[in-house]
Design an enzyme around this catalytic site. Structure first.
Site, PDB file in Angstrom:
ATOM      1  CG  HIS A 274      11.668 -59.910 -57.844  1.00 36.32           C
ATOM      2  ND1 HIS A 274      11.105 -59.915 -59.102  1.00 36.32           N
ATOM      3  CD2 HIS A 274      12.823 -59.225 -57.965  1.00 36.32           C
ATOM      4  CE1 HIS A 274      11.892 -59.272 -59.939  1.00 36.32           C
ATOM      5  NE2 HIS A 274      12.945 -58.844 -59.285  1.00 36.32           N
TER       6      HIS A 274
ATOM      7  CG  HIS B  82      17.737 -59.792 -56.871  1.00 36.36           C
ATOM      8  ND1 HIS B  82      17.414 -58.630 -56.230  1.00 36.36           N
ATOM      9  CD2 HIS B  82      17.056 -59.774 -58.063  1.00 36.36           C
ATOM     10  CE1 HIS B  82      16.563 -57.932 -56.984  1.00 36.36           C
ATOM     11  NE2 HIS B  82      16.346 -58.586 -58.100  1.00 36.36           N
TER      12      HIS B  82
ATOM     13  NE  ARG C 289      21.375 -54.160 -61.208  1.00 41.87           N
ATOM     14  CZ  ARG C 289      20.046 -54.269 -61.391  1.00 41.87           C
ATOM     15  NH1 ARG C 289      19.198 -53.704 -60.557  1.00 41.87           N
ATOM     16  NH2 ARG C 289      19.572 -54.966 -62.398  1.00 41.87           N
TER      17      ARG C 289
ATOM     18  CG  ASP D 112      15.162 -52.388 -63.400  1.00 39.08           C
ATOM     19  OD1 ASP D 112      14.893 -52.550 -62.199  1.00 39.08           O
ATOM     20  OD2 ASP D 112      15.947 -53.118 -64.025  1.00 39.08           O
TER      21      ASP D 112
ATOM     22  CD  GLU E 278      12.076 -55.789 -57.304  1.00 43.17           C
ATOM     23  OE1 GLU E 278      13.222 -56.042 -56.917  1.00 43.17           O
ATOM     24  OE2 GLU E 278      11.819 -55.533 -58.483  1.00 43.17           O
TER      25      GLU E 278
HETATM   26  C1  BGC Z   1      15.987 -55.636 -60.983  1.00 43.49           C
HETATM   27  C2  BGC Z   1      16.019 -55.882 -62.470  1.00 43.49           C
HETATM   28  C3  BGC Z   1      16.240 -57.340 -62.706  1.00 43.49           C
HETATM   29  C4  BGC Z   1      15.144 -58.110 -62.029  1.00 43.49           C
HETATM   30  C5  BGC Z   1      15.394 -59.585 -62.129  1.00 43.49           C
HETATM   31  C6  BGC Z   1      14.844 -56.395 -60.418  1.00 43.49           C
HETATM   32  O1  BGC Z   1      14.797 -56.211 -59.044  1.00 43.49           O
HETATM   33  O2  BGC Z   1      15.930 -54.273 -60.671  1.00 43.49           O
HETATM   34  O3  BGC Z   1      17.045 -55.137 -63.103  1.00 43.49           O
HETATM   35  O4  BGC Z   1      16.286 -57.656 -64.059  1.00 43.49           O
HETATM   36  O5  BGC Z   1      15.061 -57.761 -60.671  1.00 43.49           O
HETATM   37  O6  BGC Z   1      14.247 -60.237 -62.405  1.00 43.49           O
END
Ligand code: BGC
Length: 344
Positions: free
Chosen positions: A174, A103, A78, A246, A308
């Site tokens: 991811h 992303h 983010r 998360d 990640e």
């Molecule tokens: C984020 C999650 C998000 C996901 C999307 C992760 O990298 O931290 O909050 O929902 O990606 O699939």
């Protein structure tokens, strides 16, 4: 081995590249999104288990929005308020997550055709030209990502990029892992270990506050192997806000080092994650909901866990966080390794 992997809505024919090693491991990667589509690991009995969630074709990857196996960029994770300042100029990104950019924000790297450049028995290199103003970021960048399957049972991902202007870069993978098999169900009983004494505390929108919070005495402590589900629903602010794990953990040490491990009692499969980057987002698939996956699998909440590797989220707005700035002409070069074995 190369085979077709469907046709995108733009009419591009996607391909799937398969690599095997002498120990029974196999991986498949696609030029659609430079995605990791399949990862077969022999379990303790020698039976091959596919440990990553995914889809059957490029069409499904194009429709999906949960980033299965995805290569994420230009900046993974983010950026607060979808905007940042660099060299006295303000750059506007796309807000796609509670007013923040997640992303890449739009025109995601995992929704593009990458060019398969070098293909060997054990590796494939995908290239992408990301032009100036792509997703709102400054500077042309030539990116290449090499997936390699080694005889040491490693899936090695090598990221290489050279920007033509000062910009931000934070590339990650991811993949959602389930070491009991992609269609097994939740990962709550699988155990995780992390080489991290602290994590980056975040607000309700998962934007770090800047504080490096010690894991000691909290459900965020994975310094000893612990079942993912043991404390995931604890009444602890970070977990309530994130609806589970998360968060970005601050990996102890520097340079190439082990960041995390995960293991399954069902299969005996153990995964070790190594990286040279400072952080790792451990995300337990909290937002997965009846996702129709490969071979008829239906993935639900917490059916996979992502590791990640990254520069810390929103680092561009935090003086105490490293990166993800990169200067014109400098080389962005980082490696993440997922290594496997099975224990009895
Ligand atoms: C984020 C999650 C998000 C996901 C999307 C992760 O990298 O931290 O909050 O929902 O990606 O699939």
């Amino acid at each position: 081995m190369v085979c077709g992997f469907g046709t995108t809505s733009k009419g591009d024919k996607a391909k799937l590249y398969t690599m095997k090693n002498d120990n029974g491991m196999e991986i498949a990667v696609s030029d659609y999104g430079a995605a990791l589509v399949k990862l077969l690991v022999p379990d303790r009995e020698g039976k091959a288990v596919d440990v990553v969630l995914g889809y059957d074709s490029a069409e499904d990857y194009e429709k999906g929005d949960v980033y299965f196996g995805a290569t994420v960029g230009r900046v993974a994770n983010r950026i607060a308020k979808a905007s940042f300042e660099l060299n006295n100029r303000v750059y506007a990104l796309t807000a796609n997550d509670n007013g923040n950019s997640l992303h890449g924000g739009r025109n995601f790297y995992n929704k593009r055709m990458w060019e398969a450049k070098e293909i060997t028995d054990k590796s494939v290199t995908f290239a992408l030209h990301s032009p100036d103003k792509d997703q709102g970021y400054p500077g042309d960048v030539d990116i290449s990502i090499t997936y390699e399957l080694t005889e040491d049972n490693e899936v090695k991902i090598h990221y290489h990029a050279v920007p033509k202007a000062d910009t931000l870069l934070n590339l990650t993978n991811h993949s959602y892992f389930n070491l009991s098999g992609h269609a097994f169900g939740t990962v709550l009983e699988q155990e995780v270990w992390m080489n991290a004494d602290s994590f980056t505390r975040a607000d309700a929108q998962s934007i770090p506050t800047g504080e490096l919070a010690p894991v000691e005495g909290t459900p965020m402590d994975f310094r000893e192997y612990k079942a993912v589900g043991k404390e995931i629903d604890a009444d602890y602010e970070a977990l309530v806000l994130g609806q589970g794990y998360d968060h970005n953990w601050v990996i102890n040490g520097a340079g190439m080092r082990m960041a995390a491990k995960m293991r399954s009692k069902e299969t005996g499969i153990v995964m070790e994650v190594f990286t040279d980057l400072p952080g790792i987002q451990f995300y337990t698939g909290n937002f997965l909901e009846n996702e129709q996956g490969k071979q008829g699998a239906v993935y639900k909440k917490r059916h996979g866990a992502c590791f990640e590797t990254q520069y810390f989220p929103d680092a561009v707005h935090k003086e105490n966080f490293e990166g993800p700035h990169i200067k014109a002409g400098d080389i962005y070069d980082t490696v993440t390794v997922y290594r496997f074995h099975a224990e009895s």
